[in-house]
Motif scaffolding. Structure first.
Motif, PDB file in Angstrom:
ATOM      1  N   HIS A 161       0.174   4.116   0.775  1.00 37.34           N
ATOM      2  CA  HIS A 161      -0.192   5.116   1.787  1.00 37.34           C
ATOM      3  C   HIS A 161       0.313   4.478   3.117  1.00 37.34           C
ATOM      4  O   HIS A 161       0.801   5.350   4.084  1.00 37.34           O
ATOM      5  CB  HIS A 161      -1.879   5.007   2.151  1.00 37.34           C
ATOM      6  CG  HIS A 161      -2.295   5.451   0.912  1.00 37.34           C
ATOM      7  ND1 HIS A 161      -2.254   6.713   0.345  1.00 37.34           N
ATOM      8  CD2 HIS A 161      -3.299   4.745  -0.053  1.00 37.34           C
ATOM      9  CE1 HIS A 161      -3.196   6.860  -0.734  1.00 37.34           C
ATOM     10  NE2 HIS A 161      -3.490   5.666  -0.935  1.00 37.34           N
ATOM     11  N   CYS A 162       0.201   3.175   3.593  1.00 39.92           N
ATOM     12  CA  CYS A 162       0.702   2.564   4.891  1.00 39.92           C
ATOM     13  C   CYS A 162       1.655   1.823   4.791  1.00 39.92           C
ATOM     14  O   CYS A 162       2.167   1.143   5.662  1.00 39.92           O
ATOM     15  CB  CYS A 162      -0.321   2.195   5.704  1.00 39.92           C
ATOM     16  SG  CYS A 162      -1.303   0.619   5.051  1.00 39.92           S
ATOM     17  N   CYS A 212      -5.405   0.285   5.826  1.00 43.45           N
ATOM     18  CA  CYS A 212      -5.682   1.590   6.044  1.00 43.45           C
ATOM     19  C   CYS A 212      -7.030   2.062   5.360  1.00 43.45           C
ATOM     20  O   CYS A 212      -7.407   3.080   5.567  1.00 43.45           O
ATOM     21  CB  CYS A 212      -4.203   2.418   5.804  1.00 43.45           C
ATOM     22  SG  CYS A 212      -4.399   2.806   3.889  1.00 43.45           S
ATOM     23  N   CYS A 234       0.856  -1.130   0.045  1.00 46.30           N
ATOM     24  CA  CYS A 234      -0.151  -0.016   0.056  1.00 46.30           C
ATOM     25  C   CYS A 234       0.863   1.209   0.068  1.00 46.30           C
ATOM     26  O   CYS A 234       1.678   1.236   1.034  1.00 46.30           O
ATOM     27  CB  CYS A 234      -1.056  -0.130   1.207  1.00 46.30           C
ATOM     28  SG  CYS A 234      -1.705   1.396   1.403  1.00 46.30           S
ATOM     29  N   CYS A 252      -7.146  -0.711   0.693  1.00 46.74           N
ATOM     30  CA  CYS A 252      -6.226  -1.173   1.175  1.00 46.74           C
ATOM     31  C   CYS A 252      -6.854  -1.828   2.332  1.00 46.74           C
ATOM     32  O   CYS A 252      -7.879  -1.292   3.181  1.00 46.74           O
ATOM     33  CB  CYS A 252      -5.235  -0.083   1.739  1.00 46.74           C
ATOM     34  SG  CYS A 252      -4.247  -0.844   3.080  1.00 46.74           S
TER      35      CYS A 252
HETATM   36 ZN   LIG Z   1      -2.805   0.970   3.399  1.00 44.83          ZN
END
Ligand SMILES: [Zn+2]
Length: 154
Positions: free
Chosen positions: A25-26, A46, A23, A43
């Motif tokens: 983002h995370c 997250c 991911c 995801c």
């Molecule tokens: Zn994520």
């Protein structure tokens, strides 16, 4: 279709052909079946939308479409082809002229209806004013009538 989080790659079942990705983002490691390539998926960790990467190997070679070229010798002379194109162009121009005329007549019709609407609005306002005058006169008459009754000798 949702991706599976991979808490421990050894424990999570990853099948042949699954796409493994992180991911953005995370940073969670995830796996999704090959059919998910290119899809936007939430995801698993997250919840943010993540685009599943398309593996290079799975990217099909996009063939460059060849523009078909009309054969030069198709039995028609260039003059004939030009005549046909001219005729098609003339028809298209006629159609454009018709549409413009139609649009103008619709605009005239709309302006006419707008005039009627405005005239009617003025009439309705006049009628409303007359009704208000009548109401006032009626109110005054009722007051006079009430006074006359009150003063009537018993
Ligand atoms: Zn994520």
């Amino acid at each position: 279709m949702n991706p599976n989080p991979i808490p421990d790659p050894d424990q999570t079942e990853i099948r042949e052909g699954d796409i493994l990705f992180d991911c953005p983002h995370c940073g969670k490691n995830m796996a999704i079946e090959a059919a998910g390539a290119g899809l936007m998926v939430p995801c698993a960790a997250c919840g943010k939308e993540v685009q599943v990467p398309i593996p290079d190997a799975a990217t099909p070679e996009v063939p460059v479409a060849a523009v078909p070229r009309p054969p030069l010798d198709n039995g028609e002379s260039p003059e004939e082809t030009i005549r046909q194109l001219d005729a098609a162009l003339a028809m298209a121009n006629e159609q454009i002229d018709r549409l413009i005329a139609e649009k103008e007549s619709l605009q005239e019709r709309r302006a006419y209806l707008e005039q009627i609407r405005m005239a009617n609005t003025a009439r309705y306002e006049q009628i409303a004013a007359e009704l208000a005058t009548l109401q006032d006169a009626l109110d005054r008459a009722l007051v006079l009538l009430a006074e006359a009754r009150a003063e009537k000798p018993a």
